[in-house]
Design an enzyme around this catalytic site. Sequence first.
Site, PDB file in Angstrom:
ATOM      1  N   HIS A 285      -8.809 -12.173  -8.635  1.00 23.61           N
ATOM      2  CA  HIS A 285      -8.162 -11.210  -7.384  1.00 23.61           C
ATOM      3  C   HIS A 285      -9.263 -10.588  -6.703  1.00 23.61           C
ATOM      4  CE1 HIS A 285      -6.177  -7.718  -5.474  1.00 23.61           C
ATOM      5  NE2 HIS A 285      -5.235  -8.134  -5.713  1.00 23.61           N
TER       6      HIS A 285
ATOM      7  N   TYR B 294       0.748  -1.210   0.125  1.00 23.54           N
ATOM      8  CA  TYR B 294      -0.022  -0.105  -0.027  1.00 23.54           C
ATOM      9  C   TYR B 294       1.034   1.234   0.072  1.00 23.54           C
ATOM     10  CZ  TYR B 294      -3.707  -3.300   1.461  1.00 23.54           C
ATOM     11  OH  TYR B 294      -4.679  -4.141   1.603  1.00 23.54           O
TER      12      TYR B 294
ATOM     13  N   PHE C  56      -1.688  -7.474   1.656  1.00 22.08           N
ATOM     14  CA  PHE C  56      -3.103  -7.103   1.917  1.00 22.08           C
ATOM     15  C   PHE C  56      -3.306  -6.633   3.345  1.00 22.08           C
ATOM     16  CE2 PHE C  56      -3.455 -10.318  -1.459  1.00 22.08           C
ATOM     17  CZ  PHE C  56      -4.128  -9.839  -2.580  1.00 22.08           C
TER      18      PHE C  56
END
Length: 220
Positions: free
Chosen positions: A187, A67, A78
């Site tokens: 995904h 991120y 994640f």
Amino acid sequence: MDVRIEASWKQALAAEFAAPYFKELTQFVRKAYRAGTCYPPGGQIFNAFDLCPYDSVKVVILGQDPYHEPGQAEGLCFSVADGVAQPPSLQNIFKEIQDDLGRPVPQSGSLRRWARQGVLLLNATLTVQAHRAGSHQGHGWETFTDAVVRRLSAGREHLVFLLWGSYARSKAALIDSSKHLILQSAHPSPLSAYRGFFGNHHFSRANAYLTEHGIAPIEW
């Protein structure tokens, strides 16, 4: 090269740390972190390895990039730090676990509890410049993380590899399917979750495989 990483990984990946590409990668990362804000924080770049030693790995989840907004990345694909809003892909992961296993959606988006149980949460690229998705791709991280997958495939048995989305699925060629379980689907991002991620039952299937081989399942 002396890399600050968990001891069993340091031994397993010694050849990578000694390779010329890794020296160049290290120089690039150090320069990038000096020049501006990058994520995750420097001490968390190898968090996936530090929380999940080589011999403890049961499941491998492959992501692509950390991120790139403040406070999110913590070195686990994640996963976001405690108290940070859950990104859409992570929300969909938790929704699938709820539908698959009946577990309530947790308040925290940190997946450290998975890592400590043997889930290697591996991004293909381990660093990124703030606000610039993919900015550290193509500088050597992919060579390194491909080597991690190959090392696990060759050196371990009965691992589960969860490959979500076309990028992660391209890594299936690195894995010996005669020794390991490879589960592939779309995904979990909102753009593709309804095209095969929801309903994939990967979490129950992973646990069934582990149990079948005498390995304790994951508390997802």
